[in-house]
Design an enzyme around this catalytic site. Structure first.
Site, PDB file in Angstrom:
ATOM      1  N   LYS A 151       0.827  -1.217   0.000  1.00  0.00           N
ATOM      2  CA  LYS A 151       0.000   0.000   0.000  1.00  0.00           C
ATOM      3  C   LYS A 151       0.861   1.266   0.000  1.00  0.00           C
ATOM      4  O   LYS A 151       0.644   2.175  -0.799  1.00  0.00           O
ATOM      5  CB  LYS A 151      -0.898  -0.023   1.236  1.00  0.00           C
ATOM      6  CG  LYS A 151      -1.541   1.290   1.604  1.00  0.00           C
ATOM      7  CD  LYS A 151      -2.284   1.142   2.917  1.00  0.00           C
ATOM      8  CE  LYS A 151      -2.703   2.441   3.538  1.00  0.00           C
ATOM      9  NZ  LYS A 151      -1.600   3.278   4.013  1.00  0.00           N
ATOM     10  N   ASN A 152       1.829   1.315   0.911  1.00  0.00           N
ATOM     11  CA  ASN A 152       2.601   2.559   1.064  1.00  0.00           C
ATOM     12  C   ASN A 152       3.635   2.761  -0.037  1.00  0.00           C
ATOM     13  O   ASN A 152       4.287   3.800  -0.093  1.00  0.00           O
ATOM     14  CB  ASN A 152       3.271   2.617   2.443  1.00  0.00           C
ATOM     15  CG  ASN A 152       2.253   2.858   3.544  1.00  0.00           C
ATOM     16  OD1 ASN A 152       1.113   3.248   3.268  1.00  0.00           O
ATOM     17  ND2 ASN A 152       2.635   2.614   4.777  1.00  0.00           N
ATOM     18  N   ARG A 208      -8.978  -0.280   3.905  1.00  0.00           N
ATOM     19  CA  ARG A 208      -8.060   0.711   3.327  1.00  0.00           C
ATOM     20  C   ARG A 208      -6.722   0.080   2.943  1.00  0.00           C
ATOM     21  O   ARG A 208      -6.061   0.555   2.019  1.00  0.00           O
ATOM     22  CB  ARG A 208      -7.804   1.853   4.320  1.00  0.00           C
ATOM     23  CG  ARG A 208      -9.015   2.738   4.551  1.00  0.00           C
ATOM     24  CD  ARG A 208      -8.622   3.992   5.292  1.00  0.00           C
ATOM     25  NE  ARG A 208      -7.387   4.499   4.734  1.00  0.00           N
ATOM     26  CZ  ARG A 208      -6.429   5.106   5.427  1.00  0.00           C
ATOM     27  NH1 ARG A 208      -6.571   5.302   6.706  1.00  0.00           N
ATOM     28  NH2 ARG A 208      -5.340   5.532   4.844  1.00  0.00           N
ATOM     29  N   ARG A 247      -0.008  15.469  12.555  1.00  0.00           N
ATOM     30  CA  ARG A 247       0.680  15.075  11.321  1.00  0.00           C
ATOM     31  C   ARG A 247       0.874  16.336  10.467  1.00  0.00           C
ATOM     32  O   ARG A 247       0.256  16.482   9.413  1.00  0.00           O
ATOM     33  CB  ARG A 247      -0.120  13.989  10.584  1.00  0.00           C
ATOM     34  CG  ARG A 247      -0.296  12.724  11.395  1.00  0.00           C
ATOM     35  CD  ARG A 247      -1.012  11.617  10.631  1.00  0.00           C
ATOM     36  NE  ARG A 247      -0.126  10.881   9.754  1.00  0.00           N
ATOM     37  CZ  ARG A 247      -0.483   9.798   9.062  1.00  0.00           C
ATOM     38  NH1 ARG A 247      -1.709   9.329   9.172  1.00  0.00           N
ATOM     39  NH2 ARG A 247       0.368   9.181   8.267  1.00  0.00           N
ATOM     40  N   CYS A 278      -5.054   7.967   8.676  1.00  0.00           N
ATOM     41  CA  CYS A 278      -5.256   7.515  10.055  1.00  0.00           C
ATOM     42  C   CYS A 278      -4.956   8.628  11.051  1.00  0.00           C
ATOM     43  O   CYS A 278      -4.038   9.430  10.847  1.00  0.00           O
ATOM     44  CB  CYS A 278      -4.336   6.334  10.351  1.00  0.00           C
ATOM     45  SG  CYS A 278      -4.856   4.823   9.535  1.00  0.00           S
ATOM     46  N   ASP A 316       4.299   1.296  12.134  1.00  0.00           N
ATOM     47  CA  ASP A 316       3.114   0.593  11.636  1.00  0.00           C
ATOM     48  C   ASP A 316       2.987  -0.827  12.209  1.00  0.00           C
ATOM     49  O   ASP A 316       1.903  -1.406  12.181  1.00  0.00           O
ATOM     50  CB  ASP A 316       3.140   0.505  10.100  1.00  0.00           C
ATOM     51  CG  ASP A 316       2.634   1.782   9.445  1.00  0.00           C
ATOM     52  OD1 ASP A 316       2.310   2.739  10.179  1.00  0.00           O
ATOM     53  OD2 ASP A 316       2.551   1.821   8.210  1.00  0.00           O
TER      54      ASP A 316
HETATM   55  C1  UD1 Z   1       4.069   7.342   6.303  1.00  0.00           C
HETATM   56  C2  UD1 Z   1       3.120   6.324   5.825  1.00  0.00           C
HETATM   57  C3  UD1 Z   1       2.270   5.829   6.964  1.00  0.00           C
HETATM   58  C4  UD1 Z   1       3.164   5.310   8.035  1.00  0.00           C
HETATM   59  C5  UD1 Z   1       4.206   6.344   8.381  1.00  0.00           C
HETATM   60  C6  UD1 Z   1       5.264   5.846   9.288  1.00  0.00           C
HETATM   61  C7  UD1 Z   1       2.589   6.736   3.495  1.00  0.00           C
HETATM   62  C8  UD1 Z   1       1.675   7.423   2.529  1.00  0.00           C
HETATM   63  N1  UD1 Z   1       2.303   6.912   4.789  1.00  0.00           N
HETATM   64  O1  UD1 Z   1       3.317   8.418   6.842  1.00  0.00           O
HETATM   65  O2  UD1 Z   1       1.404   4.812   6.543  1.00  0.00           O
HETATM   66  O3  UD1 Z   1       2.402   5.018   9.191  1.00  0.00           O
HETATM   67  O4  UD1 Z   1       4.911   6.780   7.224  1.00  0.00           O
HETATM   68  O5  UD1 Z   1       5.944   4.776   8.680  1.00  0.00           O
HETATM   69  O6  UD1 Z   1       3.517   6.076   3.120  1.00  0.00           O
HETATM   70  N2  UD1 Z   1       6.234  15.145  10.534  1.00  0.00           N
HETATM   71  C9  UD1 Z   1       6.349  16.489  10.845  1.00  0.00           C
HETATM   72  N3  UD1 Z   1       6.286  17.379   9.821  1.00  0.00           N
HETATM   73  C10 UD1 Z   1       6.127  16.995   8.517  1.00  0.00           C
HETATM   74  C11 UD1 Z   1       6.012  15.608   8.236  1.00  0.00           C
HETATM   75  C12 UD1 Z   1       6.062  14.705   9.260  1.00  0.00           C
HETATM   76  O7  UD1 Z   1       6.492  16.874  11.998  1.00  0.00           O
HETATM   77  O8  UD1 Z   1       6.083  17.862   7.636  1.00  0.00           O
HETATM   78  C13 UD1 Z   1       6.260  14.168  11.649  1.00  0.00           C
HETATM   79  C14 UD1 Z   1       4.920  13.439  11.796  1.00  0.00           C
HETATM   80  O9  UD1 Z   1       4.022  14.185  12.549  1.00  0.00           O
HETATM   81  C15 UD1 Z   1       5.345  12.151  12.471  1.00  0.00           C
HETATM   82  C16 UD1 Z   1       6.725  11.896  11.865  1.00  0.00           C
HETATM   83  O10 UD1 Z   1       7.176  13.130  11.339  1.00  0.00           O
HETATM   84  O11 UD1 Z   1       5.446  12.367  13.835  1.00  0.00           O
HETATM   85  C17 UD1 Z   1       6.721  10.841  10.773  1.00  0.00           C
HETATM   86  O12 UD1 Z   1       5.894  11.255   9.720  1.00  0.00           O
HETATM   87  P1  UD1 Z   1       6.121  10.785   8.223  1.00  0.00           P
HETATM   88  O13 UD1 Z   1       7.343   9.954   8.103  1.00  0.00           O
HETATM   89  O14 UD1 Z   1       5.971  11.984   7.367  1.00  0.00           O
HETATM   90  O15 UD1 Z   1       4.917   9.794   8.030  1.00  0.00           O
HETATM   91  P2  UD1 Z   1       3.863   9.842   6.888  1.00  0.00           P
HETATM   92  O16 UD1 Z   1       4.558  10.108   5.584  1.00  0.00           O
HETATM   93  O17 UD1 Z   1       2.738  10.710   7.339  1.00  0.00           O
END
Ligand code: UD1
Length: 413
Positions: A22-23, A394, A121, A116, A302
């Site tokens: 999925k990701n 999902r 986020r 989720c 995850d």
């Molecule tokens: C991705 C995955 C999600 C998975 C997660 C962790 C996809 C589309 N989504 O989510 O399924 O659960 O990785 O493996 O692949 N953060 C900030 N600022 C930002 C971006 C992130 O502070 O601009 C923080 C987030 O709040 C979180 C951490 O960084 O605490 C990790 O986030 P990130 O790696 O961006 O996860 P996602 O891409 O949202």
């Protein structure tokens, strides 16, 4: 699927081929909007997030066709730059249309994403990275507007965000000059995106490492097989561990699961590895000590909830520490309702193994939390009902059919 009924206590047995990831798939689908040609993706799982992303692409003028595990996405003609807000609000990965559309058209208006609920986020790293590349952005009425073709240059991510790394790579495809991203996330799904983009004509080095270098180049259509889903694999391993079962999983990459395998082995599961397969035999388990989530190659956030479910009956005390998201213990009340002994304090949860779990009626909170509830219910005495089970649709294709094929007594409603 509204709810799942599970009669627990049956060890899972059999063989499963792991679905496409999925990701990895969702970023590839967003990337297809940046490619003026036909993208063919194979090995795609039948999940709801794919259906929603297909609708988002259609809304942008990309022609789409889905047959079995194959998607044909044709963005040969120029299309829209404003994804539908209702659809975009159903997914986290819709935010990746920002980079993809910006890279191709030099502007985009992308709705704030959904996905989720795992705590805060924010998108500050996505936007700071784009700004460093010369792109201006502002948010108005829930739409994130970005303007200006990325100039090129260097951005250092202060935290290896998966989504920000993907967005910056996608935006960099259309930059005027080369782009360096340091501090990049190293998840296998990012390497998969880079491999796909390279097959589509991009010139990128360092995908899957913390330093990614993108040299703008013309893109063209391609055919590509999506990476196997390490989180689906982790979920099945945990389901086997919860039930004292024995499963063989095929079509996966054991290397992508190292920290999960380490924790399950330390808990007493016997796991044998083939080149692209794993076999798990689970019996009585004991605490592996502690599990601390971290960006890849650390223990994946995850997998935290499913592995917690697997260790609810493990003898001793297991300490979980969640460092990636700030509200990722939302599954715990449901596990407690099944008889689990868990004490939470901030980002830590202490699980004291109990002799037995019992069935309960619980509500799913998020995708992986729902998977954890199913795993726990499979190992519990009596019947459980997991409501709001649409969370599972999902990310897990044909979930209940696959459970039943492995011997579970499960019913979707
Ligand atoms: C991705 C995955 C999600 C998975 C997660 C962790 C996809 C589309 N989504 O989510 O399924 O659960 O990785 O493996 O692949 N953060 C900030 N600022 C930002 C971006 C992130 O502070 O601009 C923080 C987030 O709040 C979180 C951490 O960084 O605490 C990790 O986030 P990130 O790696 O961006 O996860 P996602 O891409 O949202």
């Amino acid at each position: 699927m509204d709810s799942i009924l599970i009669q627990g206590g049956r060890p899972l047995r059999g063989t499963l081929s792991v679905q496409g990831c999925k990701n990895a798939l969702l970023p590839l689908m967003a990337a297809a909007a940046a490619i003026p040609g036909q993208t063919i993706l194979t090995g795609c799982p039948p999940i709801r997030d794919e259906t929603v992303t297909l609708a988002l692409l259609e809304g942008l003028g990309v022609s789409t066709a889905a047959e079995r595990d194959r998607l044909v996405l044709d963005a040969s003609r120029d299309g829209g730059t404003a994804p539908d807000p209702t659809l975009a609000g159903q997914l986290r990965s819709s935010v990746l249309f920002l980079g993809a559309l910006l890279g191709r058209y030099g502007h985009a208006g992308v709705p704030l994403p959904g996905g989720c609920v795992l705590g805060k986020r924010p998108l500050d790293l996505h936007l700071a990275g784009l700004e460093a590349l010369g792109v201006q952005s502002f948010c108005d009425g829930g739409i994130l507007h970005c303007k200006g073709r990325p100039r090129g240059g260097h951005y250092h991510l202060p935290y290896p965000s998966v989504g920000a790394t993907e967005n910056l790579i996608l935006a960099a495809l259309g930059a005027e000059e080369p782009v360096w991203i340091t501090g990049a996330a190293r998840e296998p799904e990012i390497e998969d995106l880079v491999n796909f983009l390279t097959a589509s004509g991009a010139r990128i080095s360092g995908g899957g490492s913390s330093r990614v270098h993108i040299i703008p180049a013309p893109l063209h259509g391609t055919s590509y097989r999506v990476l196997p889903d390490r989180m689906e694999a982790a979920t099945w391993l945990c389901a086997a561990a919860c039930t004292g079962g024995s499963l063989t999983l095929t079509r996966l990459c054991p290397d992508h699961l190292r920290p999960v395998l380490r924790a399950l082995r330390a808990a007493g599961c016997e796991i044998t590895e083939g080149e692209a397969s794993l076999r798990i035999c689970a019996g009585d388990l004991h605490s592996p000590g502690s599990v601390r989530t971290a960006p890849y190659p650390g223990f994946p956030t995850d997998a935290q909830a499913p592995v917690m479910a697997a260790l609810l009956r493990a003898e001793g005390i297991t300490r979980f520490e969640e460092t990636v998201f700030d509200d990722r213990f939302r599954h715990i009340p449901a596990l407690q309702a099944m008889g689990a002994r868990i004490a939470c304090s901030g980002s830590a949860a202490l699980v004291t193994g109990v002799r037995e779990l019992h069935g309960a009626r619980v509500a799913a909170t998020d995708l992986r939390g729902a998977a954890a509830m199913v795993c726990a219910a499979l190992g519990a005495r009596g019947e459980s009902e997991i409501t709001q089970a649409w969370h599972l649709d999902r990310g897990y294709g044909n979930f209940v059919q696959r459970l039943r094929r492995l011997g579970a007594v499960a019913l979707a409603r």
